[in-house]
Design an enzyme around this catalytic site. Sequence first.
Site, PDB file in Angstrom:
ATOM      1  N   CYS A  97       3.938  -0.467   0.935  1.00 56.83           N
ATOM      2  CA  CYS A  97       3.487  -0.599   2.327  1.00 56.83           C
ATOM      3  C   CYS A  97       4.325  -1.652   3.072  1.00 56.83           C
ATOM      4  O   CYS A  97       5.509  -1.428   3.287  1.00 56.83           O
ATOM      5  CB  CYS A  97       1.998  -0.870   2.391  1.00 56.83           C
ATOM      6  SG  CYS A  97       1.302  -0.419   3.991  1.00 56.83           S
ATOM      7  N   HIS A 118      -1.024   2.790  -1.197  1.00 50.87           N
ATOM      8  CA  HIS A 118      -1.740   1.797  -1.998  1.00 50.87           C
ATOM      9  C   HIS A 118      -2.532   2.508  -3.093  1.00 50.87           C
ATOM     10  O   HIS A 118      -2.942   3.658  -2.924  1.00 50.87           O
ATOM     11  CB  HIS A 118      -2.739   1.022  -1.134  1.00 50.87           C
ATOM     12  CG  HIS A 118      -2.104   0.173  -0.087  1.00 50.87           C
ATOM     13  ND1 HIS A 118      -1.331  -0.916  -0.395  1.00 50.87           N
ATOM     14  CD2 HIS A 118      -2.127   0.243   1.269  1.00 50.87           C
ATOM     15  CE1 HIS A 118      -0.918  -1.484   0.728  1.00 50.87           C
ATOM     16  NE2 HIS A 118      -1.375  -0.798   1.747  1.00 50.87           N
TER      17      HIS A 118
END
Length: 485
Positions: free
Chosen positions: A329, A414
């Site tokens: 991310c 994630h």
Amino acid sequence: MSGLLVAGTTSDAGKSLVTAALCRWLARRGVRVAPFKSQNMSNNSMVCADGAEIGRAQWLQARAARVEPEAAMNPVLLKPGSDRRSHVVALGKPFGTLEAGEYATGRAGLAEIAFDTFSSLRKRFDVVLCEGAGSPAEINLREGDYVNMGLARRFGLPVVVVGDIDRGGVMAAMFGTLALLSAEDQALVSGWLVNKFRGDVGLLRPGLETLEKLTGREVLGVLPWLDQVWIDSEDALAAAGWGASGGSLRVAVVRFPRASNATDVDALAAEPGVSVALTADPDTVRSADVVILPGSRATVDDLAWLRARGLADAVRARAEAGRPVLGICGGYQMLAAEIEDDVESGAGTVPGLGLLPTRVSFSADKVLARPTGSWRGQSVEAYEIHHGTVTATGPAESFLDGYRRGAVWGTMWHGAFENDGFRRAWLGEVADWSPAAGAPGFGALRESMLDRLADAVEEHVDTEALLRLIENGADGSLPFVPPGV
Ligand SMILES: NC(=O)CC[C@H](N)C(=O)O
């Protein structure tokens, strides 16, 4: 049945853990229980099945309660982007920002959202277990509070106060917490829970008896120090609860000042034979077997920090030497050639590390998703929480939703490491590592941890007294302890 507020003498006293333990204990008794935290301040969050973003701790507590996590369990989430500014998430969706100076005024509307949500949750569950924040005796914040005594008073909830005995001063902290509350607030504070105790409880008893006499409130339990119990924490720094280190595979995770979703590496840390270090030290980054740049709530600022600390050079040297680096991310965004950000930092277009042939562009819209995919035949369930999106500007091998070039890997996803097959296949490919025979999967480990927590409640807490408290509320004859506020 109705509810309870689990407050703490300090942050990190173990409120999240105790709330999770009580959720599992009640769920095992067949009670339909929901966790609740009016307002969580954390960059560790999760996307629920309905697309709502909530604090990771409440998500885990819902798992402990064996119910579906939902927005109502954490109606307000403040995500610090800097020391003075938080991004507000309300009922799971972006709700603007809050500057430090607006803390008191800006929260009034949020309080109403939290109270309405609590009311609706309480209609749908037998018991709602609420977690407080910080300490209820932060008297500068008492006015306008809706997380601690403000919530308890509004709904008449009994309160138990958890104290961390490992850091010392727990009796003074408990006594002082009570004595700094108004008589009306004190009337709800019903008992004490000592947490993280190691040693001989017999030595502690005389102190606890005095505390009970001085406060007129019972010590409901002394929970032991539990090894190998971690919780999806609110704070990336709470990673000390990870399993024993000393594994042969050394993973270094860069400790960004605004790290977000750092819980991504919990599953690596739980793997036997793998040791994970959170670090800001260039030498550790140079020498580790695998380096991870985790998420960040302030990509451009944390990238500047990475450069200033000499960590960017260490990461680049690794990549050039063919030694694995993975960005997740915000960390993946940093690997790009260029980052255009008029949203999160307002910095405009800035150069990235240039380790992947990608470009990042930030948009005001937030992506909240639960994607699935696969890699090398291993299926992956993940989640996404971000404003910046990544596009390829040159040839690169695809990796999950992202890319890989040489030893550099990147994904916006994630939670990928929680998928056992994927985690082990990836470590095998990048670090020539293989799992210990019969090592349990991450989901199984988490489940057994929650059961151990519930076992500890059954063994060390006066559960009959706790059930009475949850069912009947605070006893009307609790004494006032001066001076009060
Ligand atoms: N979860 C993250 O790492 C977020 C990355 C980045 N701050 C964004 O919003 O796009």
